[in-house]
Structure formats: structure tokens, C-alpha cells
Design an enzyme around this catalytic site. Structure first.
Site, PDB file in Angstrom:
ATOM      1  N   ALA A  10     -77.864   0.258  30.989  1.00 51.63           N
ATOM      2  CA  ALA A  10     -76.519   0.696  30.591  1.00 51.63           C
ATOM      3  C   ALA A  10     -75.449   0.048  31.464  1.00 51.63           C
ATOM      4  O   ALA A  10     -74.404  -0.396  30.959  1.00 51.63           O
ATOM      5  CB  ALA A  10     -76.423   2.213  30.688  1.00 51.63           C
ATOM      6  N   GLY A 194     -77.672  12.208  27.694  1.00 53.62           N
ATOM      7  CA  GLY A 194     -77.917  11.013  28.505  1.00 53.62           C
ATOM      8  C   GLY A 194     -77.245  11.031  29.862  1.00 53.62           C
ATOM      9  O   GLY A 194     -77.081   9.985  30.492  1.00 53.62           O
ATOM     10  N   LYS A 212     -75.676  10.199  47.416  1.00 55.45           N
ATOM     11  CA  LYS A 212     -74.283   9.720  47.368  1.00 55.45           C
ATOM     12  C   LYS A 212     -73.522  10.164  48.613  1.00 55.45           C
ATOM     13  O   LYS A 212     -72.676   9.427  49.129  1.00 55.45           O
ATOM     14  CB  LYS A 212     -73.611  10.225  46.090  1.00 55.45           C
ATOM     15  CG  LYS A 212     -74.214   9.603  44.828  1.00 55.45           C
ATOM     16  CD  LYS A 212     -73.746  10.331  43.598  1.00 55.45           C
ATOM     17  CE  LYS A 212     -74.302   9.725  42.324  1.00 55.45           C
ATOM     18  NZ  LYS A 212     -74.134  10.600  41.162  1.00 55.45           N
TER      19      LYS A 212
HETATM   20  N1  HSE Z   1     -77.288  11.334  37.079  1.00 57.24           N
HETATM   21  C1  HSE Z   1     -76.077  10.977  37.762  1.00 57.24           C
HETATM   22  C2  HSE Z   1     -75.073  12.102  37.576  1.00 57.24           C
HETATM   23  C3  HSE Z   1     -75.562   9.677  37.173  1.00 57.24           C
HETATM   24  O1  HSE Z   1     -75.325  12.989  36.760  1.00 57.24           O
HETATM   25  O2  HSE Z   1     -74.053  12.127  38.252  1.00 57.24           O
HETATM   26  C4  HSE Z   1     -74.532   8.966  38.004  1.00 57.24           C
HETATM   27  O3  HSE Z   1     -75.009   8.599  39.273  1.00 57.24           O
END
Ligand code: HSE
Length: 329
Positions: A10, A194, A212
Site C-alpha cells: 500500500a 484494513g 512509535k
Molecule cells: N496499524 C497501524 C495503526 C497502522 O493502526 O495505527 C499505521 O502504523
């Protein structure tokens, strides 16, 4: 500026769409590889043609041509590394990034694994080689939080970083709060739409937000923290009753990531917050508050994931490199 893109999921497709849409940016694709094929052309590759090929054949180029071949050929200024994340080892992305830096190429990545695992080593490598390593897309999708820390708020000292860093959890909590859905129903919706990682336990157990947070903390304070340093509680045990209790006090629950070296704290956990709190945001949005000594509290909010949104962060990094290294020599 010549770019090579490793990974055509993506995010990679999002980047190629922007290249096709905005040729005026002067970003010329000279290499691209997915897991089964690749394409190298020093004269430039039409990104639209790559996307068409990928759509019709599920391959972007010649079968058997690999990411290593692109790195060996070295026909690019910047490597855009957007292969799938491996949070345990960072591989194979970590090796691709090291190889590109060692051979004197700039790197832009959306890959959380290598940056969370080897931030200091990769930054040192980039410095030694006189090239850039940029990774805005690893945290907060389209939100320019790393740019804010590194450039916009220069001269400030950060006291704390506090944020909603996982869109899947925020979506689940919003749906449980607003519609009274159970945790399982809301998670099923998030997966269907998604938003969740391939393994959604990374999202709901707080690991994605913690990764993060490690990236932001190391960017801000260079402390060399790792995922093991983060105290993590996810949202997987939260009930609708807990949200109802919070609602009775005009509050709600959000998964909050917070780091403050002054308080010796780095943690991810659900927190009860007043509905008027700036981090009480809806759906898949992300938000980060930077508490700074000069600027005070600066809160950035925006779309935390998505092909186009992540491409925005990557293209921003590419153009920052062009402005700093290429046009000015
Ligand atoms: N799975 C992650 C979220 C995607 O839901 O924030 C972005 O890093």
C-alpha cells in the site's frame, strides 16, 4: 533526483501514484522491486506503467530481479525503503537500509522495525557517510511530527511527548464508546476496513504504539531506548462497562503513549480523559502533544495511516533531502 523504491504494498503504491500525479516534483523513478520482481532503468521508469503491471500481473517488473540487484546497481540518489515491517529483527529492511547508507545513498523509510531497533547505529552511519536518513512516515502517517521535532521546534527542549499513535485502537475505542460495540465487534470492523496490522495483536496490545513512541523518544532525546524499556498495557482487556463508567463522568478512554525523561517515564496504557482533552480524537486519527520549554504545548493531529497519507510523509522527506543535499550541493 533519482529514487529507487523497495516494496510495492500500500505504501509503495501510494508513493508511485504521487510520482505519476506530480511529475513537476522532479522525482525520477530509476528502480523498483517487490517480493517477486524488479525493474532498473537509469533513464527513468514510468511509475504509472509499474502500477499497471503490478495490477495486472502482481509483479512490478522482471521476475527474479531483487532488492539486492537494485542496491548492487546503485542507480539512485535516494532509497525509498517501504518493505513490510518486522518488529523483532527489522529484517530484511535493516540490511537494505545499512547497505544503501554504506554505499553513500540517502534513505527514506516508512519501516518502523529498523528505526526502532537500530536508530542510533543508522544515524551514525548516515552522518559518517554524509547522507540523510529520514523516517517521518514511521510515526503518525501524514502528521509531520518528526519534522516538527527536528526543524520546526529547533531551539526548544522537549519535556514530554504524549500521543495517540495507533489508529486501530483509537477506532476500536471510538466505536465502543459511541455505538456500544463490544471489543470483538469493533476489532472485526477495524480489520475489515484494513486499519489493523497483519497481526492485529501488535495494535491492540499496544506494541505498535510503543514502537512509535520509541522512535519519537530517540529522535527527541537520543536516549537509545528500546521496546523493552516501554511499560505497555493494551486495550484488549477493556470492556464496554469501563467506557460507560468513564462516560458517566463525561470522560472517555484512549490508548495514550507518553515519554518524559524528566519523570523517568515511557509507557503506553489506556487512560481516562475528559472529552474536551486535545488527545480525545475520533476514529483512526492520530495526535501528538509535544511539551516544549519555549513553545509550550504543541498538538499535531491528522491521519495516522493510509497509502496516500503515508506517501505524503515520504514525499516530504524526499523533497527535504533534495533541498538540502542535491540542489544546494
Ligand atoms: N496499524 C497501524 C495503526 C497502522 O493502526 O495505527 C499505521 O502504523
Amino acid at each position: 533526483m533519482r529514487i529507487a523504491v523497495l516494496g510495492l504494498g500500500a505504501v509503495g503504491k501510494g508513493v508511485l501514484r504521487v510520482l505519476a500525479e506530480k511529475p513537476e516534483l522532479g522525482l525520477v523513478l530509476t528502480g523498483v522491486a517487490d517480493s517477486a520482481s524488479g525493474w532498473i532503468d537509469p533513464d527513468g521508469i514510468d511509475p504509472g506503467e509499474v502500477l499497471d503491471r503490478k495490477c495486472t500481473t502482481n509483479r512490478c517488473g522482471t521476475a527474479g530481479l531483487t532488492a539486492d540487484d537494485i542496491l548492487d546497481a546503485g542507480e539512485f540518489d535516494v532509497l525509498v525503503e517501504v518493505t513490510p515491517t518486522n518488529a523483532s529483527t527489522g529484517e530484511p529492511a535493516l540490511t537494505y537500509i545499512r547497505r544503501a547508507l554504506i554505499s553513500g545513498h540517502h534513505v527514506v523509510t516508512s519501516n518502523k522495525g529498523p528505526i526502532a531497533i537500530a536508530h542510533a547505529e543508522l544515524e551514525d552511519l548516515a552522518r559518517e557517510q554524509g547522507v540523510a536518513l529520514r523516517y517521518e512516515a514511521t510515526v503518525g502517517g501524514a502528521i509531520p511530527v518528526i519534522h516538527a521535532i527536528r526543524s520546526g521546534l529547533l531551539g526548544n527542549r522537549a519535556h514530554a511527548i504524549t500521543g495517540v499513535l495507533n489508529g486501530t485502537c483509537n477506532y476500536i475505542l471510538t466505536r465502543m464508546d459511541e455505538e456500544g460495540l463490544t471489543y470483538d465487534q469493533a476489532l472485526a470492523e477495524a480489520r475489515e476496513l484494513g486499519y489493523a496490522e497483519a497481526d492485529p495483536t501488535y495494535d491492540v496490545r499496544g506494541i505498535d504504539a510503543a514502537i512509535k513512541l520509541v522512535i519519537l523518544a530517540n529522535t527527541c532525546w537520543n536516549l537509545g531506548v528500546t521496546l523493552n524499556d516501554v511499560s505497555i498495557t493494551g486495550i484488549d482487556c477493556l470492556t464496554v462497562d469501563a467506557l460507560r463508567l468513564a462516560a458517566d463522568q463525561d470522560c472517555t478512554i484512549r490508548l495514550i503513549a507518553e515519554a518524559s525523561p524528566e519523570r523517568g517515564q515511557i509507557r503506553v496504557a489506556p487512560r481516562v480523559l475528559p472529552r474536551t482533552h486535545p488527545l480525545v480524537i475520533e476514529g483512526t486519527l492520530n495526535a501528538v502533544t509535544l511539551s516544549m520549554d519555549l513553545a509550550g504545548e504543541v498538538t499535531l493531529m491528522g491521519r495516522g495511516a493510509g497509502s496516500r497519507e503515508t506517501a505524503s510523509a515520504i514525499v516530504g522527506d524526499l523533497l527535504a533531502i533534495r533541498d538540502r543535499f542535491i540542489e544546494c550541493g
